[in-house]
Design a protein around this motif. Structure first.
Motif, mmCIF file in Angstrom:
data_model
loop_
_atom_site.group_PDB
_atom_site.id
_atom_site.type_symbol
_atom_site.label_atom_id
_atom_site.label_comp_id
_atom_site.label_asym_id
_atom_site.label_seq_id
_atom_site.Cartn_x
_atom_site.Cartn_y
_atom_site.Cartn_z
ATOM 1 N N GLN A 1 0.820 -1.210 0.000
ATOM 2 C CA GLN A 1 0.000 0.000 0.000
ATOM 3 C C GLN A 1 0.856 1.263 0.000
ATOM 4 N N ALA A 2 2.069 1.152 0.532
ATOM 5 C CA ALA A 2 2.937 2.323 0.637
ATOM 6 C C ALA A 2 3.781 2.550 -0.611
ATOM 7 N N THR A 3 3.899 1.527 -1.462
ATOM 8 C CA THR A 3 4.771 1.594 -2.630
ATOM 9 C C THR A 3 3.946 1.441 -3.905
ATOM 10 N N SER A 4 4.616 1.639 -5.053
ATOM 11 C CA SER A 4 3.870 1.560 -6.308
ATOM 12 C C SER A 4 4.545 0.729 -7.391
ATOM 13 N N ARG A 5 5.869 0.547 -7.326
ATOM 14 C CA ARG A 5 6.571 -0.128 -8.421
ATOM 15 C C ARG A 5 7.419 -1.311 -7.967
ATOM 16 N N ILE A 6 8.089 -1.206 -6.864
ATOM 17 C CA ILE A 6 9.027 -2.227 -6.427
ATOM 18 C C ILE A 6 8.311 -3.564 -6.234
ATOM 19 N N ARG A 7 8.965 -4.657 -6.619
ATOM 20 C CA ARG A 7 8.393 -5.969 -6.350
ATOM 21 C C ARG A 7 8.433 -6.212 -4.845
#
Length: 335
Positions: free
Chosen positions: A65-71
């Motif tokens: 929920q806090a990130t958008s791209r990293i696996r």
């Protein structure tokens, strides 16, 4: 051409709380994403007051929920603790929430002592000897091929990338036989690293999941703006390792100057062996030590890890590590 990723054990510091540790995990993942890390993993451990990632799938969702791209994913899920169907449902749900970003590393250790393992499993009928069968059952649920007679919902058709984890030759052999990427736990159990890498690469069989071997190695990094500060910051993790090896898990303690000099010959030898896959120092020393490790192993990817008492110092350490990796590998590989 070497990728770099992050393993976070979500440390709970002395005087801190689980809530704080989880907030730090999300902040660290955002920071890692900004630095170009391939993936952010958390690991399943139980009964350890200094590690807040026991409910691993829940923590992954929190970070997602806090990130958008990293696996994002697990390094790993200890499969003997779980029914493969439940793992398929949990990680199928994560894939539905964060499409194309989910990794699932699978291990066969309990992630705890035998007493805690028995409490998790309510019996010891499930053990590591069933691990290959359980991995293949899990693959079947994600493939939705009907072999189990059960359709995982969520889970069927999910785009979850499977990894085999290990600290011995068993995992290397299984990953090679199944044509899966392999992650070796050299950050705390480096003894069989070179032999395991050799076995995996020699016996690898290409699969639909992976055309050629992909080796990721755990590697500790304790970086700061100068060598002395890095040595000081690293003592928190060193104290925690010594405590675990002597049978008493603790919350992550504050650093102590001159800590290693207090250990004596036996303690120093143990710590040196456990942390032999490590870089400790300022920017130039970090770059040199990582370069030497890559030259020795030919790793396709490093899973960087460390625990520091001060959260901002840990973020600075990751920044220095990422700068070193970019300098060493201008074009990074990704699996």
């Amino acid at each position: 051409m070497t990728g770099y990723s992050l393993l976070d054990l979500v440390p709970v510091i002395q005087g801190g709380t689980v809530s704080q540790a989880l907030a730090n995990a999300a902040d660290l993942a955002v920071h890692a994403e900004s630095l170009g890390f391939n993936r952010y993993w958390v690991a399943e451990h139980h009964g350890m007051e200094g590690i807040a990632s026991a409910a691993t799938a829940v923590v992954i969702a929190h970070v997602g929920q806090a990130t958008s791209r990293i696996r994002i994913g697990a390094g790993g899920i200890m499969l003997p603790n779980h029914a493969p169907l439940q793992v398929a449902e949990q990680f199928g749900t994560l894939d539905a929430l964060f499409p194309g970003r989910i990794d699932l590393g699978l291990g066969r250790a309990p992630g705890s002592d035998q007493r805690v393992a028995a409490a998790i499993r309510r019996g010891m009928d499930s053990d590591g000897s069933e691990f290959p069968r359980d991995v293949q059952e899990l693959q079947s649920y994600f493939a939705d091929d009907g072999r189990t007679g059960i359709r995982a919902t969520p889970g069927a058709g999910a785009d979850v990338k499977l990894w085999i984890l290990g600290s011995s030759l068993f995992g290397a052999q299984l990953a090679a036989a199944l044509g899966l990427p392999y992650a070796f736990a050299s950050h705390f159990a480096p003894g069989l690293m070179d032999e395991a890498i050799g076995v995996y690469r020699r016996t690898f069989r290409p699969s639909e999941a992976l055309a050629r071997p992909h080796v990721m190695l755990g590697f500790n990094v304790f970086a700061a703006d100068d060598d002395a500060e890095a040595e000081y910051l690293a003592t928190s993790q060193q104290q925690a390792f010594v405590a675990i090896r002597t049978g008493r898990g603790i919350k992550l303690p504050p650093p102590v100057r001159g800590y290693r000099e207090t250990l004596g010959a036996q303690g120093e030898a143990m710590l040196a062996q456990v942390l032999s896959a490590s870089a400790i120092g300022g920017p130039q020393k970090i770059r040199d030590q990582i370069a030497a490790f890559l030259a020795r192993t030919g790793a396709d990817e490093l899973m960087l890890t460390s625990a520091m008492f001060d959260h901002e110092a840990r973020k600075r350490s990751l920044t220095i590590a990422a700068e070193a990796m970019r300098a060493l590998s201008p074009t990074r590989a990704s699996a």
